[in-house]
Design a protein around this motif. Structure first.
Motif: not given
Length: 144
Positions: A31-59
């Motif tokens: 949890x501590x390595x996730x973004x601040x925004x994820x940490x702030x909204x991960x427990x907000x009702x009605x909001x599904x928050x995800x954090x992906x490190x090094x997500x490949x946008x293209x090759x």
């Protein structure tokens, strides 16, 4: 004698398969390595928050991303303040697909909001390649 060789071979093969499976299985970040925004909204009702490190946008481009997906349009409208908290200087009211560059704590972020699927992606931008790849990805999604 052959039977012992087969059993040894199966044990080694099973170990290799298990190691490959463990290596390729995604592991959640602490949890501590996730973004601040994820940490702030991960427990907000009605909001599904995800954090992906090094997500490949293209090759050739990968970037961290925080995704916020809203339960329904009412939740979207009730929580649109999330965008205002990210950028307190200007109003940002996403229509269908909107992009906004902001600077927060001397770092640049690209906010990509899509009201069609009720999502907001927050991408920390360090290079022009990242910006172009994310923009192209969202642009292509909007027409497919």
């Amino acid at each position: 004698m052959k039977r012992k060789h087969y059993i040894s071979f199966l044990i080694i093969l099973s170990g290799l398969i298990l190691c490959a499976w463990i290596y390729h299985t995604p592991h959640p970040l602490p949890y501590s390595q996730c973004s601040e925004i994820y940490q702030q909204y991960s427990h907000t009702p009605g909001v599904s928050a995800s954090f992906i490190k090094d997500f490949p946008i293209n090759d050739s481009v990968a970037v961290d991303v925080t995704l916020l997906r809203f339960q329904d349009s009412t939740t979207w409208l009730d929580n649109i303040y999330i965008l205002h908290e990210l950028d307190k200087e200007e109003d940002f009211n996403p229509l269908k697909i909107s992009f906004k560059m902001i600077t927060k704590d001397d770092e640049q972020y690209l906010i990509a909001a899509n009201s069609n699927n009720l999502t907001i992606g927050v991408f920390p931008i360090k290079t022009d390649q990242q910006f172009e790849a994310i923009f192209d990805n969202y642009f292509n999604q909007s027409y497919n």
